[in-house]
Each structure stands twice: as C-alpha cells, then as structure tokens.
Design an enzyme around this catalytic site. Sequence first.
Site, short mmCIF file in Angstrom:
data_model
loop_
_atom_site.label_atom_id
_atom_site.label_comp_id
_atom_site.label_asym_id
_atom_site.label_seq_id
_atom_site.Cartn_x
_atom_site.Cartn_y
_atom_site.Cartn_z
N ARG A 149 -1.36 -4.83 -6.22
CA ARG A 149 -1.14 -6.23 -6.25
C ARG A 149 0.16 -6.40 -6.78
NH1 ARG A 149 -5.86 -8.04 -8.75
NH2 ARG A 149 -6.90 -7.80 -6.64
N HIS A 181 0.97 -1.24 0.05
CA HIS A 181 0.03 0.14 -0.01
C HIS A 181 0.65 1.26 0.03
CE1 HIS A 181 -3.17 -2.68 1.03
NE2 HIS A 181 -2.50 -3.23 1.93
N GLU A 193 -1.10 -0.78 8.11
CA GLU A 193 -1.98 -1.72 8.78
C GLU A 193 -1.04 -2.62 9.78
OE1 GLU A 193 -2.89 -3.35 4.85
OE2 GLU A 193 -2.70 -5.43 6.11
N HIS A 245 3.36 -7.47 1.90
CA HIS A 245 2.84 -8.44 2.55
C HIS A 245 1.83 -9.40 2.02
CE1 HIS A 245 0.37 -4.69 2.54
NE2 HIS A 245 -0.87 -5.49 2.91
#
Length: 319
Positions: free
Chosen positions: A194, A99, A116, A174
């Site tokens: 992605r 991200h 996150e 991740h």
Amino acid sequence: MNSVLKLKPVFKEIVWGGNRLKDDYGFESDLNNIAEAWMLCARNDGDNIIVNGEFAGMSFSEFISNNKTLLGKKGQSYEEFPLLIKFIDAKADLSVQVHPDDEYARIHENSYGKTEAWYILDCDEGAELIYGFNKELTPDEFRKSIEDNTFLDYVNKVKVKKGDVFFISAGTLHAIGSGILLAEVQQNCNTTYRVYDYNRMVNGKPRELHVEKALDVTNTVPPTRNGDADGEPEVFENATHQALCSCDFFKMETIDVKGEHTILIDDESFASVLVLEGNGTLTDETQSMNVSAGDSFFIPANCGDITFNGEFKALISTL
Ligand SMILES: [Zn+2]
C-alpha cells in the site's frame, strides 16, 4: 470427468464495498457491503463450491488437486491454482497500491508476484481510477511526494467507461476509484504494497503503508495505454470476440453471443467463462446448462467443443 463445472461464488465484505453485486447479479448473501465476489478461486481464504454434476458440493480446490490434467499443459507446472477471478464493486476509493513480480515476491515474500487486469463492467458518470504515473519520477521524488503529500499530483488519473480494459503488470501503481464495477483477473496471490491511503483513518488509525517495498518494485514510467483493448474485434456469424489483453500469466477476451456459436477448448489451458450480461445456454459433450449474468463456469482443458446459444456477453480467461 471432462465436463463444464458451474461454481458458487465466495463473497467478501469490506468497508469500501457496495450493494451492486447483490442488485445487479442477484447474488444471495447475508453480508452487507459486498466488495468482492470471488468467481474463480481455489484458496484457503476463498474456495468455490461446485454446483452441478457428479461433483456437486465438492470444493473447487479439492476437485483440482485430484485432477491436475484438467488445468491443461500450461497449468500443470503451477503448485497452486494459477488464477483468481473476481467481481469488484467499489463504492468508495480503494488505497493506491502496487504488487511485486514473481522474482521479488519469491525472495521477499515467499509467494508468487501479481499481475492483474481489470475489465470495466459499469461505472458512475465521471468515475476515475489510478493507473501508473503521469510523469516519470526518480525513487527520491516518489518518496518525497508521499512524505509531503503531493503524491496525487503525479498519478495518472483515468476517466473510465464500460468496456475499458486495464492491464496492470507487476510494478504498476493502481487504485480502483469509487463508483466502479469491474471484473478482475489476477495471478493467484495477495502480496500488496500500500502506497497511499488518502490519509484515511480506520478505527482511529491510518492503515499501514509499505513505502520502502513499493519503492523497490514500482515502475514509474507512465503507461502508454489508457483503457483500450488488444486490437480489433473478430466477427463471426453469431458472435464477436474481442481480445482484451495477453501476458505470460493469462489471456482475456470477451465474447458477445447472438444465436448459436461454438468455441473449442483444447489441451493448452482450462477456460473460465464469466457471464457478464444476458442469458442463454452452454452445452458440452455431456450436458446443457442455462447461463445468466453472474454465472461462473470452469471449462477443463481438452473439453472440446462448447456451444453457446442465446444473447449474452461473457468474459473468457485462459492461461
Ligand atoms: Zn492490485
């Protein structure tokens, strides 16, 4: 007004999901393959409904938009509700992704970035996830590894166990691996690049990759931590607090309650209380509620003393 709210989760059916959220937490839904239960959300594509008290039946986003002071000093500068908290049940591997940070996302996506963190609730024997790289790559080496399909040779695969925590700052590669049940706390944003999808076909076609943008934002320096929490636990008479991680966007800790234990919620931030195991009660100035695994509570900022009683474990997240 300043009372604890119990929230009804929003369920998301995705191909890689399993049935543990229904089995372990007793969530009721007609959906199959529940991949995600959104436990704290105020978004167009997922909005909790308030279960208790005078606002029962109201959407959480409507409640918040009318009562912004309840987010606390740190929360009031955000245009949208700042956090999104989920349970995730990965029966199959998720794609490898990254991200952007706030600055890149603002310029290229007109959105917030996304940092996150994951707290491992349970996992199959040998379950692994991907957390950053195992060696530092140049952008050219990163690109080439995707083109010649050697990418997985360079990722940091971590065997996980219950209680591990992974802090995933924006720019960290991740992927959640199969057989992992976890709680995720994140900035309220869904901008995802992605990088790799295991050459899988979905409806006869590979899913789109976003390699160029991923190259822009990915930090290829290997991480220095692999699942450990922030420091030692803090032991009280009837409870143990364990700090998990802390950043500009959120703080997370677990509390193991055995007996009666009171915490103070001041005017800095609201708190999310997500009950992970066990049961008991939660009491604020106006009410007392039963709590059990799978319950999600929003505690407004400046709520004062919250008294827990019983034998349970909860994840507490604040700004
Ligand atoms: Zn992610």
